[in-house]
Every structure is written in structure tokens, then in C-alpha cells.
Design a protein around this motif. Sequence first.
Motif, PDB file in Angstrom:
ATOM      1  N   TYR A  44       0.839  -1.193   0.000  1.00  0.00           N
ATOM      2  CA  TYR A  44       0.000   0.000   0.000  1.00  0.00           C
ATOM      3  C   TYR A  44       0.878   1.248   0.000  1.00  0.00           C
ATOM      4  O   TYR A  44       1.960   1.264   0.583  1.00  0.00           O
ATOM      5  CB  TYR A  44      -0.895   0.003   1.243  1.00  0.00           C
ATOM      6  CG  TYR A  44      -1.850  -1.167   1.328  1.00  0.00           C
ATOM      7  CD1 TYR A  44      -3.160  -1.066   0.865  1.00  0.00           C
ATOM      8  CD2 TYR A  44      -1.438  -2.382   1.869  1.00  0.00           C
ATOM      9  CE1 TYR A  44      -4.040  -2.142   0.944  1.00  0.00           C
ATOM     10  CE2 TYR A  44      -2.302  -3.468   1.952  1.00  0.00           C
ATOM     11  CZ  TYR A  44      -3.603  -3.340   1.487  1.00  0.00           C
ATOM     12  OH  TYR A  44      -4.461  -4.406   1.557  1.00  0.00           O
ATOM     13  N   GLY A  45       0.402   2.291  -0.655  1.00  0.00           N
ATOM     14  CA  GLY A  45       1.109   3.556  -0.633  1.00  0.00           C
ATOM     15  C   GLY A  45       1.564   4.009  -2.000  1.00  0.00           C
ATOM     16  O   GLY A  45       1.509   3.271  -2.991  1.00  0.00           O
ATOM     17  N   LYS A  46       2.034   5.251  -2.096  1.00  0.00           N
ATOM     18  CA  LYS A  46       2.365   5.859  -3.375  1.00  0.00           C
ATOM     19  C   LYS A  46       3.547   5.197  -4.082  1.00  0.00           C
ATOM     20  O   LYS A  46       3.658   5.260  -5.309  1.00  0.00           O
ATOM     21  CB  LYS A  46       2.639   7.346  -3.200  1.00  0.00           C
ATOM     22  CG  LYS A  46       3.818   7.673  -2.303  1.00  0.00           C
ATOM     23  CD  LYS A  46       4.014   9.181  -2.186  1.00  0.00           C
ATOM     24  CE  LYS A  46       5.224   9.534  -1.340  1.00  0.00           C
ATOM     25  NZ  LYS A  46       5.421  10.998  -1.241  1.00  0.00           N
ATOM     26  N   ASN A  47       4.449   4.564  -3.329  1.00  0.00           N
ATOM     27  CA  ASN A  47       5.608   3.905  -3.942  1.00  0.00           C
ATOM     28  C   ASN A  47       5.452   2.384  -4.018  1.00  0.00           C
ATOM     29  O   ASN A  47       6.424   1.676  -4.275  1.00  0.00           O
ATOM     30  CB  ASN A  47       6.877   4.237  -3.158  1.00  0.00           C
ATOM     31  CG  ASN A  47       7.265   5.693  -3.279  1.00  0.00           C
ATOM     32  OD1 ASN A  47       7.080   6.310  -4.326  1.00  0.00           O
ATOM     33  ND2 ASN A  47       7.776   6.257  -2.197  1.00  0.00           N
ATOM     34  N   ALA A  48       4.242   1.889  -3.785  1.00  0.00           N
ATOM     35  CA  ALA A  48       4.017   0.448  -3.699  1.00  0.00           C
ATOM     36  C   ALA A  48       4.420  -0.291  -4.965  1.00  0.00           C
ATOM     37  O   ALA A  48       5.078  -1.336  -4.904  1.00  0.00           O
ATOM     38  CB  ALA A  48       2.558   0.166  -3.368  1.00  0.00           C
ATOM     39  N   GLU A  49       4.041   0.227  -6.120  1.00  0.00           N
ATOM     40  CA  GLU A  49       4.346  -0.478  -7.365  1.00  0.00           C
ATOM     41  C   GLU A  49       5.851  -0.538  -7.620  1.00  0.00           C
ATOM     42  O   GLU A  49       6.388  -1.578  -8.016  1.00  0.00           O
ATOM     43  CB  GLU A  49       3.634   0.178  -8.542  1.00  0.00           C
ATOM     44  CG  GLU A  49       3.796  -0.604  -9.845  1.00  0.00           C
ATOM     45  CD  GLU A  49       2.785  -0.202 -10.898  1.00  0.00           C
ATOM     46  OE1 GLU A  49       2.617  -0.973 -11.866  1.00  0.00           O
ATOM     47  OE2 GLU A  49       2.153   0.861 -10.752  1.00  0.00           O
ATOM     48  N   LYS A  50       6.547   0.578  -7.395  1.00  0.00           N
ATOM     49  CA  LYS A  50       8.002   0.590  -7.568  1.00  0.00           C
ATOM     50  C   LYS A  50       8.668  -0.389  -6.608  1.00  0.00           C
ATOM     51  O   LYS A  50       9.623  -1.075  -6.967  1.00  0.00           O
ATOM     52  CB  LYS A  50       8.548   1.998  -7.331  1.00  0.00           C
ATOM     53  CG  LYS A  50       8.159   3.012  -8.403  1.00  0.00           C
ATOM     54  CD  LYS A  50       8.743   4.384  -8.081  1.00  0.00           C
ATOM     55  CE  LYS A  50       8.357   5.404  -9.139  1.00  0.00           C
ATOM     56  NZ  LYS A  50       8.895   6.754  -8.806  1.00  0.00           N
ATOM     57  N   ALA A  51       8.165  -0.449  -5.389  1.00  0.00           N
ATOM     58  CA  ALA A  51       8.734  -1.350  -4.387  1.00  0.00           C
ATOM     59  C   ALA A  51       8.567  -2.809  -4.788  1.00  0.00           C
ATOM     60  O   ALA A  51       9.497  -3.612  -4.670  1.00  0.00           O
ATOM     61  CB  ALA A  51       8.078  -1.093  -3.027  1.00  0.00           C
ATOM     62  N   ILE A  52       7.390  -3.146  -5.301  1.00  0.00           N
ATOM     63  CA  ILE A  52       7.133  -4.525  -5.706  1.00  0.00           C
ATOM     64  C   ILE A  52       8.009  -4.909  -6.895  1.00  0.00           C
ATOM     65  O   ILE A  52       8.594  -6.003  -6.936  1.00  0.00           O
ATOM     66  CB  ILE A  52       5.641  -4.729  -6.024  1.00  0.00           C
ATOM     67  CG1 ILE A  52       4.809  -4.675  -4.733  1.00  0.00           C
ATOM     68  CG2 ILE A  52       5.422  -6.070  -6.735  1.00  0.00           C
ATOM     69  CD1 ILE A  52       3.315  -4.775  -4.944  1.00  0.00           C
ATOM     70  N   ASP A  53       8.126  -4.014  -7.869  1.00  0.00           N
ATOM     71  CA  ASP A  53       8.971  -4.300  -9.036  1.00  0.00           C
ATOM     72  C   ASP A  53      10.431  -4.498  -8.612  1.00  0.00           C
ATOM     73  O   ASP A  53      11.121  -5.411  -9.097  1.00  0.00           O
ATOM     74  CB  ASP A  53       8.869  -3.170 -10.053  1.00  0.00           C
ATOM     75  CG  ASP A  53       7.513  -3.120 -10.746  1.00  0.00           C
ATOM     76  OD1 ASP A  53       6.786  -4.133 -10.684  1.00  0.00           O
ATOM     77  OD2 ASP A  53       7.189  -2.071 -11.339  1.00  0.00           O
ATOM     78  N   ALA A  54      10.904  -3.662  -7.688  1.00  0.00           N
ATOM     79  CA  ALA A  54      12.278  -3.799  -7.198  1.00  0.00           C
ATOM     80  C   ALA A  54      12.447  -5.105  -6.427  1.00  0.00           C
ATOM     81  O   ALA A  54      13.492  -5.759  -6.502  1.00  0.00           O
ATOM     82  CB  ALA A  54      12.635  -2.610  -6.307  1.00  0.00           C
ATOM     83  N   ALA A  55      11.405  -5.485  -5.703  1.00  0.00           N
ATOM     84  CA  ALA A  55      11.456  -6.733  -4.929  1.00  0.00           C
ATOM     85  C   ALA A  55      11.570  -7.944  -5.846  1.00  0.00           C
ATOM     86  O   ALA A  55      12.380  -8.848  -5.598  1.00  0.00           O
ATOM     87  CB  ALA A  55      10.210  -6.842  -4.055  1.00  0.00           C
ATOM     88  N   PHE A  56      10.782  -7.968  -6.911  1.00  0.00           N
ATOM     89  CA  PHE A  56      10.847  -9.102  -7.825  1.00  0.00           C
ATOM     90  C   PHE A  56      12.200  -9.161  -8.535  1.00  0.00           C
ATOM     91  O   PHE A  56      12.715 -10.251  -8.821  1.00  0.00           O
ATOM     92  CB  PHE A  56       9.703  -9.039  -8.836  1.00  0.00           C
ATOM     93  CG  PHE A  56       8.390  -9.560  -8.314  1.00  0.00           C
ATOM     94  CD1 PHE A  56       8.342 -10.706  -7.540  1.00  0.00           C
ATOM     95  CD2 PHE A  56       7.198  -8.909  -8.609  1.00  0.00           C
ATOM     96  CE1 PHE A  56       7.123 -11.205  -7.054  1.00  0.00           C
ATOM     97  CE2 PHE A  56       5.981  -9.387  -8.133  1.00  0.00           C
ATOM     98  CZ  PHE A  56       5.949 -10.538  -7.348  1.00  0.00           C
ATOM     99  N   SER A  57      12.796  -8.005  -8.806  1.00  0.00           N
ATOM    100  CA  SER A  57      14.140  -7.994  -9.401  1.00  0.00           C
ATOM    101  C   SER A  57      15.152  -8.597  -8.429  1.00  0.00           C
ATOM    102  O   SER A  57      16.059  -9.339  -8.833  1.00  0.00           O
ATOM    103  CB  SER A  57      14.550  -6.561  -9.761  1.00  0.00           C
ATOM    104  OG  SER A  57      13.759  -6.040 -10.804  1.00  0.00           O
TER     105      SER A  57
END
Length: 348
Positions: A44-57
Motif C-alpha cells: 500500500y502507498g504511493k511507492n508500492a508499485e516501484k517497491a514490488i517491481d524492485a522486490a521481484f528484481s
Amino acid sequence: MKKKILAVIMCIALIIPMAACSKKDEKIDKYATKMDTIMHLTAYGKNAEKAIDAAFSRVDEIERMASSTISTSDVSKINQAAGKEYVKVHPEIIKIIKTSLEYSKISNGAFDITVGPLIKLWGIGTTSERVPMDSEIKERLALVGYNNISINEADSSVKLMKEGMSIDLGGVAKGFTADEIVKIFKKYGVESAIINLGGSSIYTLGEKPDKSMWSIAIQNPRKEKNEGNICLVKMNQAALSTSGDYQRFFIKDGKRYHHILDPATGYPADAGVMSDMVLIDSSIENPNMLADILTKITFVSGVEKGLKTIDSLKGVSCMVVTTDFKLYKSSKWDAKIEDLSPEFKMAN
């Protein structure tokens, strides 16, 4: 770490309010198949998508280092050089191996990453799964022994002392990965999230936007997905790991052969446990990796020895499900349990 992708045995029950959300409460959900398992990240939150993409990387990076089926990985290089020479590896691999060895000693060998030769022999979860002959198992057991792993921290290198030895990090790598994802989420300012790596490694970060507790549904080990649960576990921020004889197995002549091998016998562990769950406080360092390891220790050791080990550790609790459908809790287990199936009975 090669695994057959089966139905995810655990599901996550999240009750999300339908009212309009602020940017802070914006929910991002993403799935990916990595490490031969289905991973589900919610943030959740404004940076959630960037965080998830970085996590999968980051997951991809870890798999390239830790997979025993990728020929260029650090683990494969260690195995290929067994009995010959030290292999320089990434510091993360040193960390995983050192932690594994620490808990091998604590558990008197109930957890041992040198079971690689046995895993390959049984082939559980692959197209080559079979029941080996006793003589084959005895031969491979001679190659199992965590004391034969040598680490040279000065140059970050590892050597297996016997030719033919091999390590497998399948019992610890997902937990390590979950810890790394937590770090990434915090780096991106994510304060509320749930990390679900194949259903067996789960971390709940912060609290849900509606301020309620996270609710984890524990699948009935003897039923298919969505056909029934043991119970719901209510939890705040913490690491939860599960192991069981239902995640990867085959049945031969009416007998269930599962993937959690006993390093002492070379056969699937048979201590009267069909599943267990370990809950670790988020204040403990590397909680997901430790939870991953401790579920294997408890499963192999059985109720009495397993819970004795759990009770000796700070910030750790456990619940064990035995093959007679009883649930045993460690002394520090205080997580609320709801909707307990009538098939199961609390033993303490």
C-alpha cells in the motif's frame, strides 16, 4: 531448489474496505512465478508499485546465486568443486550457509543443507520421483554432514570437504528472500504490505489500512486448495513460515513420500507431524529465514524435541499439527486462532 509448482497450500484472507482510498492506502497487487513457486506481493502507498517491481528484481538476483539447478549459480559452483577447492561466493550465500550451520548445530542435525545428494536421489516434485533402494540411500548418507562444510570468511569462499557432496538451499532461501523484500519495501517507504512466497513464507509488514489484524488461513493438509482450512491465525507485523507433508509429495503403494527428508535416515521425516507453522517477532534479526529453517527442524524433530528447541529461542513460537489431527502450541504461542475446523483438536 527445483520444485514442482503445486496448488498454493495457504491462502491469505484480507478484508479491505471498499471506501475510496487515499494515495497512502492505494493497494498494489502483483503475482509472479519465481524460484519455481507462485509469489504474491501486496503493498500500500504511493511507492508500492516501484517497491514490488524492485522486490521481484531482487528475487531474480537471489535465485541466480542460490539455485542448485542453475549451472552458473554460486551453489552449483560450490557443488561442482566438492572435495577439490574453495569457491568464492557472494556474501549473501556465506550468510545463508553460516545461519544454516548454526541451526544445524542447535538442532543436532535435524536441519542440514548437505542433503543435496538425497534430494536428487528421491527426485520428489520432479518427473524423476521414486522410492530408492535402501542401498542407494545408505550410499548417499555417507555424503551428508554439515560438519564437512568449510567457510573461509577472509575471502568469502566455501568448500565441501568430500567429493560428491552437494548443498541445497531450498529449505532456507525463500525465507532469506522474504527478509530481503522487507528491506526493499522499507527502503521505498512502504508501511503496510504482505509478502507471500509460495504460501510457505509470509511476512506481514505494518498494519492493514483499516487497522484490523492480518488474517492468515491455514490450509487443511489433507484437503485440496479452497476445500477447507485448519484455522485462521490473526497476527500483527511478524514472519510466519509453514512446512508440511502436503506441499510436495507422491504416493506409492498407499504410502505418502514427501520432500522434507530426515538427514539422519535419508527417508522422508516420520516424526508424526503433517504440518507446522513458526511465528517470529519482527524485532528478531532475519525472522523469515529463521522461520523457514525452524519449520523444518520442528517437522523432522517431532513435537517434543521440536517445541523444546522453539521454546529455547527468543521471539519464536510454533504450532504443530500431528498426523492424528491434534494441534500442539509452544509455550510462547499467543497468536489468536479463529474458526478452528472440527476435524482438529487442541492438545494443549
